[in-house]
Each structure stands twice: as C-alpha cells, then as structure tokens.
Design an enzyme around this catalytic site. Sequence first.
Site, PDB file in Angstrom:
ATOM      1  N   THR A  78       0.812  -1.221   0.000  1.00  0.00           N
ATOM      2  CA  THR A  78       0.000   0.000   0.000  1.00  0.00           C
ATOM      3  C   THR A  78       0.848   1.276   0.000  1.00  0.00           C
ATOM      4  O   THR A  78       1.893   1.344   0.646  1.00  0.00           O
ATOM      5  CB  THR A  78      -0.924  -0.014   1.243  1.00  0.00           C
ATOM      6  OG1 THR A  78      -1.630  -1.255   1.250  1.00  0.00           O
ATOM      7  CG2 THR A  78      -1.928   1.125   1.214  1.00  0.00           C
ATOM      8  N   PRO A 120       0.408   5.921  -0.425  1.00  0.00           N
ATOM      9  CA  PRO A 120      -0.584   6.988  -0.255  1.00  0.00           C
ATOM     10  C   PRO A 120      -1.570   7.076  -1.423  1.00  0.00           C
ATOM     11  O   PRO A 120      -2.740   7.345  -1.234  1.00  0.00           O
ATOM     12  CB  PRO A 120       0.279   8.254  -0.161  1.00  0.00           C
ATOM     13  CG  PRO A 120       1.588   7.766   0.385  1.00  0.00           C
ATOM     14  CD  PRO A 120       1.787   6.389  -0.171  1.00  0.00           C
ATOM     15  N   ASP A 131      -4.114 -15.650  -2.358  1.00  0.00           N
ATOM     16  CA  ASP A 131      -4.932 -16.870  -2.258  1.00  0.00           C
ATOM     17  C   ASP A 131      -4.632 -17.617  -0.962  1.00  0.00           C
ATOM     18  O   ASP A 131      -5.462 -18.367  -0.453  1.00  0.00           O
ATOM     19  CB  ASP A 131      -4.677 -17.794  -3.462  1.00  0.00           C
ATOM     20  CG  ASP A 131      -5.110 -17.145  -4.764  1.00  0.00           C
ATOM     21  OD1 ASP A 131      -5.830 -16.132  -4.702  1.00  0.00           O
ATOM     22  OD2 ASP A 131      -4.717 -17.638  -5.836  1.00  0.00           O
ATOM     23  N   ARG A 148      -5.546 -14.518   2.224  1.00  0.00           N
ATOM     24  CA  ARG A 148      -6.951 -14.123   2.483  1.00  0.00           C
ATOM     25  C   ARG A 148      -7.677 -15.120   3.386  1.00  0.00           C
ATOM     26  O   ARG A 148      -8.349 -14.699   4.341  1.00  0.00           O
ATOM     27  CB  ARG A 148      -7.696 -13.895   1.165  1.00  0.00           C
ATOM     28  CG  ARG A 148      -7.326 -12.542   0.599  1.00  0.00           C
ATOM     29  CD  ARG A 148      -7.938 -12.188  -0.711  1.00  0.00           C
ATOM     30  NE  ARG A 148      -7.514 -10.839  -1.053  1.00  0.00           N
ATOM     31  CZ  ARG A 148      -7.440 -10.345  -2.276  1.00  0.00           C
ATOM     32  NH1 ARG A 148      -7.772 -11.104  -3.318  1.00  0.00           N
ATOM     33  NH2 ARG A 148      -7.047  -9.113  -2.482  1.00  0.00           N
ATOM     34  N   GLU A 182      -5.790  -6.875   3.333  1.00  0.00           N
ATOM     35  CA  GLU A 182      -5.778  -7.995   2.368  1.00  0.00           C
ATOM     36  C   GLU A 182      -6.985  -7.920   1.427  1.00  0.00           C
ATOM     37  O   GLU A 182      -7.463  -8.939   0.932  1.00  0.00           O
ATOM     38  CB  GLU A 182      -5.758  -9.358   3.080  1.00  0.00           C
ATOM     39  CG  GLU A 182      -4.490  -9.664   3.844  1.00  0.00           C
ATOM     40  CD  GLU A 182      -3.260  -9.724   2.965  1.00  0.00           C
ATOM     41  OE1 GLU A 182      -2.417  -8.796   3.083  1.00  0.00           O
ATOM     42  OE2 GLU A 182      -3.130 -10.659   2.161  1.00  0.00           O
TER      43      GLU A 182
HETATM   44  C1  LIG Z   1      -4.075  -1.681  10.387  1.00  0.00           C
HETATM   45  C2  LIG Z   1      -3.740  -1.830   8.946  1.00  0.00           C
HETATM   46  C3  LIG Z   1      -2.770  -2.734   8.558  1.00  0.00           C
HETATM   47  C4  LIG Z   1      -2.421  -2.873   7.207  1.00  0.00           C
HETATM   48  N1  LIG Z   1      -1.390  -3.719   6.852  1.00  0.00           N
HETATM   49  C5  LIG Z   1      -0.933  -3.693   5.576  1.00  0.00           C
HETATM   50  C6  LIG Z   1       0.258  -4.408   5.205  1.00  0.00           C
HETATM   51  O1  LIG Z   1       0.867  -5.123   6.008  1.00  0.00           O
HETATM   52  N2  LIG Z   1       0.731  -4.251   3.951  1.00  0.00           N
HETATM   53  C7  LIG Z   1       0.099  -3.478   3.023  1.00  0.00           C
HETATM   54  O2  LIG Z   1       0.582  -3.373   1.894  1.00  0.00           O
HETATM   55  N3  LIG Z   1      -1.049  -2.819   3.317  1.00  0.00           N
HETATM   56  C8  LIG Z   1      -1.578  -2.903   4.569  1.00  0.00           C
HETATM   57  N4  LIG Z   1      -2.713  -2.197   4.907  1.00  0.00           N
HETATM   58  C9  LIG Z   1      -3.387  -1.445   3.885  1.00  0.00           C
HETATM   59  C10 LIG Z   1      -4.709  -2.074   3.471  1.00  0.00           C
HETATM   60  O3  LIG Z   1      -4.480  -3.257   2.756  1.00  0.00           O
HETATM   61  C11 LIG Z   1      -5.486  -1.024   2.680  1.00  0.00           C
HETATM   62  O4  LIG Z   1      -5.945  -0.074   3.623  1.00  0.00           O
HETATM   63  C12 LIG Z   1      -6.639  -1.603   1.918  1.00  0.00           C
HETATM   64  O5  LIG Z   1      -6.151  -2.379   0.857  1.00  0.00           O
HETATM   65  C13 LIG Z   1      -7.549  -0.509   1.343  1.00  0.00           C
HETATM   66  O6  LIG Z   1      -6.826   0.449   0.680  1.00  0.00           O
HETATM   67  P1  LIG Z   1      -7.051   2.000   1.002  1.00  0.00           P
HETATM   68  O7  LIG Z   1      -6.967   2.170   2.472  1.00  0.00           O
HETATM   69  O8  LIG Z   1      -6.130   2.803   0.163  1.00  0.00           O
HETATM   70  O9  LIG Z   1      -8.552   2.289   0.585  1.00  0.00           O
HETATM   71  P2  LIG Z   1      -9.100   2.622  -0.875  1.00  0.00           P
HETATM   72  O10 LIG Z   1      -8.589   1.669  -1.874  1.00  0.00           O
HETATM   73  O11 LIG Z   1      -8.874   4.077  -1.132  1.00  0.00           O
HETATM   74  O12 LIG Z   1     -10.646   2.343  -0.655  1.00  0.00           O
HETATM   75  C14 LIG Z   1     -11.494   3.209   0.102  1.00  0.00           C
HETATM   76  C15 LIG Z   1     -12.893   2.627   0.072  1.00  0.00           C
HETATM   77  O13 LIG Z   1     -13.363   2.513  -1.291  1.00  0.00           O
HETATM   78  C16 LIG Z   1     -13.737   1.184  -1.585  1.00  0.00           C
HETATM   79  N5  LIG Z   1     -13.386   0.854  -2.973  1.00  0.00           N
HETATM   80  C17 LIG Z   1     -12.187   1.008  -3.578  1.00  0.00           C
HETATM   81  N6  LIG Z   1     -12.239   0.578  -4.863  1.00  0.00           N
HETATM   82  C18 LIG Z   1     -13.501   0.152  -5.065  1.00  0.00           C
HETATM   83  C19 LIG Z   1     -14.189  -0.415  -6.187  1.00  0.00           C
HETATM   84  N7  LIG Z   1     -13.557  -0.623  -7.338  1.00  0.00           N
HETATM   85  N8  LIG Z   1     -15.490  -0.734  -6.043  1.00  0.00           N
HETATM   86  C20 LIG Z   1     -16.136  -0.532  -4.861  1.00  0.00           C
HETATM   87  N9  LIG Z   1     -15.537   0.003  -3.767  1.00  0.00           N
HETATM   88  C21 LIG Z   1     -14.238   0.335  -3.863  1.00  0.00           C
HETATM   89  C22 LIG Z   1     -12.947   0.314  -0.620  1.00  0.00           C
HETATM   90  O14 LIG Z   1     -13.587  -0.905  -0.400  1.00  0.00           O
HETATM   91  C23 LIG Z   1     -12.947   1.192   0.631  1.00  0.00           C
HETATM   92  O15 LIG Z   1     -14.129   1.024   1.341  1.00  0.00           O
HETATM   93  C24 LIG Z   1      -3.101  -2.092   6.233  1.00  0.00           C
HETATM   94  C25 LIG Z   1      -4.107  -1.203   6.623  1.00  0.00           C
HETATM   95  C26 LIG Z   1      -4.418  -1.059   7.950  1.00  0.00           C
HETATM   96  C27 LIG Z   1      -5.496  -0.057   8.328  1.00  0.00           C
END
Ligand SMILES: Cc1cc2nc3c(=O)[nH]c(=O)nc-3n(C[C@H](O)[C@H](O)[C@H](O)COP(=O)(O)OP(=O)(O)OC[C@H]3O[C@@H](n4cnc5c(N)ncnc54)[C@H](O)[C@@H]3O)c2cc1C
Length: 409
Positions: A140, A142, A260, A263, A386
């Site tokens: 992930t 910004p 796979d 999740r 995930e």
């Molecule tokens: C405590 C914590 C631990 C984490 N650990 C890791 C880690 O170890 N490694 C890592 O790489 N990442 C990690 N993450 C990141 C996490 O995987 C992401 O937060 C997650 O994938 C969502 O991405 P985003 O926050 O950018 O939300 P966004 O992608 O911006 O999504 C925001 C909202 O929009 C919705 N959305 C987005 N696209 C669509 C679509 N096409 N259709 C419908 N709805 C949609 C999403 O479901 C969500 O509700 C962690 C996050 C947290 C909070």
Amino acid sequence: MINLELSEAHQGAEKGMRELAKNLFRPISRKYDKQEHDVPAELAMLDRRPAAKAATEKAKASGAPPAAAKAEKKERVKPETVQNGANMASVISVMQMCWGDVGLMLSVPGAGLGNAAINAVATPEQKERFGHVYASMAITEPASGSDSASIGTTAVLEGDEWVLNGEKIFVTAGGRCDTVVVWATIDKSKGKGAIKSFVIPKGTPGMEVVKLEHKLGIRASDTATILLSNCRIPKDNILGSSEVAEDKRAAFGKVMQTFDNTRPAVAAMAIGCSRASLDLAEELLGKAGISIDFDKPRWEMNAIEAELVRMEAEWEAARLLVLRAAWLADNGEPNSLEASMCKAKAGRVGNVITLRCVELCGSVGYGESELLEKWARDSKILDIFEGTQQIQQLIVARRILEKSSSELK
Ligand SMILES: Cc1cc2nc3c(=O)[nH]c(=O)nc-3n(C[C@H](O)[C@H](O)[C@H](O)COP(=O)(O)OP(=O)(O)OC[C@H]3O[C@@H](n4cnc5c(N)ncnc54)[C@H](O)[C@@H]3O)c2cc1C
C-alpha cells in the site's frame, strides 16, 4: 459424503493453539491494547528465528516462568501436525490464536505477511538467505490501496543493484520486522506486468521507518510508514523473474497469488475474534438466564436467543468457507474465488457479530471490564486489509461472471 470433522492431527493443533491463546495472549490482551507501541516481550518465546530460538533455550535452562513454559510446550504441537494440510493447519491455528488476541497474533516474531510471499516464490538459494527472517509486506502507498496495480514505487536496475524509491504506508509489523518485502514497478509504462517483489533487509541505507500509526484496534500490532530513497539492494533480491511478461494479466495474477493463501488466513482471524465475542456474550447472557437451545422451535425463542442462534449459523457458514478455501489450497486446486468468498463472508460476519455482542451485553459489553468492546474494534480491520469487503465482492463477481478487471471495475 462431506466429512466436516477435522482430522486428529488438526484437532491437536487446534487444542494446542487454544491453550496458547488462553495462557499467553489473553492475560496480556488489555495491556498491549493500552500500551500501543510497546513491543510485547512475552511473545519472544514464540520467536523461531535461529538467534531468538537459542536465546529462549538459554532462558529456559535458567528457569522460564511457568505460564510461558506451559504455553510454549503447547505451541510445539504445530510442527508435527503440519503435514498433509499446511494451509488447513494454518487457518485452524490462526482461528485459535485470534480467539486469544488478533493484534498479538500479528505480532508473533518471524511470522509476518512477507514470510508468506517469500515461502511462495523464493528460489532455493533465496530461501536459504531469507527463510528465517521476520518479513513484513509493503504494498500500500498513499495513492495506491485497493487498486494495487497502480503502485508508484520504482525499482531501477543499475549494474548489480536495484535502486528503489517510493513511500509505503500501513505496513503491518513494519517497525518490528527485520526484512520488508516491497512491491515496486520496474517499468511504469508496462503496467501491472512490471510489478515485482523485492526483499529489503532492515538497516539497508535508504530505507527508513518514519512513522507508527495510532489505531482503532489491533493496537498490539505495529503499523508503519516506510520511506525508500535511493535504496540499493543486490540484484538477486528480487522474488521471481525480472522479465516483464508479454501476458500482463497472467504475470500480475502470479504476484496476486500470494493473496490466495493470505486471504483465508485473514478470514480465519475474523472467525477466531468473533468466536471469542460469541463465547463471552453467551457466558454473560447465560448468567442472566438466557441460553441457546438449538432444539427449541424458533417461534418459542425470545428475541435474544433467536439472535444468538442466527449469529451462530452465520459464524459456522463463514468458518466452513474458510476451511474449504484452505482445503482447496492444500489439494493443489485453484482457490482464488473461495479465498475471496471466505474473506468477504468472514470479514462481514465478524464485524456484525462482535458489534452485536457489545449491544446484547449492554453496558458490560461497552465497558472495559470485559474484552467485548476491544474485539469489536479489533475485528474492523479484518474486513479491510488484504482486500476490503467491496473488493472481495468485486473479485467474486468477476470470477463468477467471467469478466476481467477492466470489464468489471
Ligand atoms: C491496520 C492496517 C494494517 C495494514 N497492513 C498492511 C500491510 O501489512 N501491507 C500493506 O501493503 N497494506 C496494509 N494495509 C493497507 C490495506 O491493505 C489497505 O488499507 C486496503 O487495501 C484498502 O486500501 P485503502 O486504504 O487505500 O482504501 P481505498 O482503496 O482508497 O478504498 C477506500 C474505500 O473505497 C472502496 N473501494 C475502492 N475501490 C472500489 C471499487 N472498485 N469498487 C467498490 N468500492 C471500492 C474500498 O472498499 C474502501 O471502502 C493495512 C491497513 C491497515 C489499516
């Protein structure tokens, strides 16, 4: 006929992990919820990295505390039971550990998400070098979350070294791990086929942990922001091939295959956490004279009894989906659809159950004298990382309707 019983070996693993959760995790659960960024020293005894293992042996020789020794003894059940079903053993263990505490389970040294990626794709030589590290997974950014094909971190080959630049956020165990598996593109113009994983040991100049998050739940687990500025690593620290495949979809699909396996594990976390809530809510309500009788006709149940039965049914359905996804993986069958199905179902059901248990127990559920309010906070993330609920539903729809990611967004 479907046999829904767990094998004897898996039952052994289940029992051992429940003891570990009960004796090691639960007693320190609230402590590390409050002391957010403290490293849970009590977990050092579970560290399986060679140096840590030697230290544990030494400490044991000089007399380890009884609770720790007891939990460690139980934990040893796992390695013997992993044959013929490593994925099954893993989800069963995760369920039990998360009945104890999700954040602490995520903080067990040596068992990071990056380890799953290394185990899945490393060459024998890389396994030799990276097989015993504690690796987190940094995907992930910004500007790149759910759409992981859009990542902007770059890796450029200069002589015998890759040079990486970019910012990774929300890296679980990013502060405490000793190695980070980073997703980066080797050629932004070539799209998702050019996204590769790189192994970067901590201490490599140019990689810096710049921030630790304060979070709603799983506070025992650290979540870091990592900056990469001209970070140089050896050429052979790339996992898999450095070729940009012609078939971009297939190439990215291979990178995504890590999910796979991970999740179902996250879904298992939701199963464990919501089981903890159900167990405690049923115990507390039982003291108030409300108990579940599955043989009682629905129309004779009061509203709370009916709600508990409904939640038990949802929980069991989610659990069976997790077991199915793990079983498929163990038997070499494709399980992408089932991995997303179980993550979607367990994540959602886990959120609903943990919050409903808070409601059903009223002020006791909401207060800090019990862990119900904590589990409701802890479970939220399990429907986010995930791949969020919405993304899992999208993947399931694409697979069932046979649509590509560009056809169904
Ligand atoms: C405590 C914590 C631990 C984490 N650990 C890791 C880690 O170890 N490694 C890592 O790489 N990442 C990690 N993450 C990141 C996490 O995987 C992401 O937060 C997650 O994938 C969502 O991405 P985003 O926050 O950018 O939300 P966004 O992608 O911006 O999504 C925001 C909202 O929009 C919705 N959305 C987005 N696209 C669509 C679509 N096409 N259709 C419908 N709805 C949609 C999403 O479901 C969500 O509700 C962690 C996050 C947290 C909070």
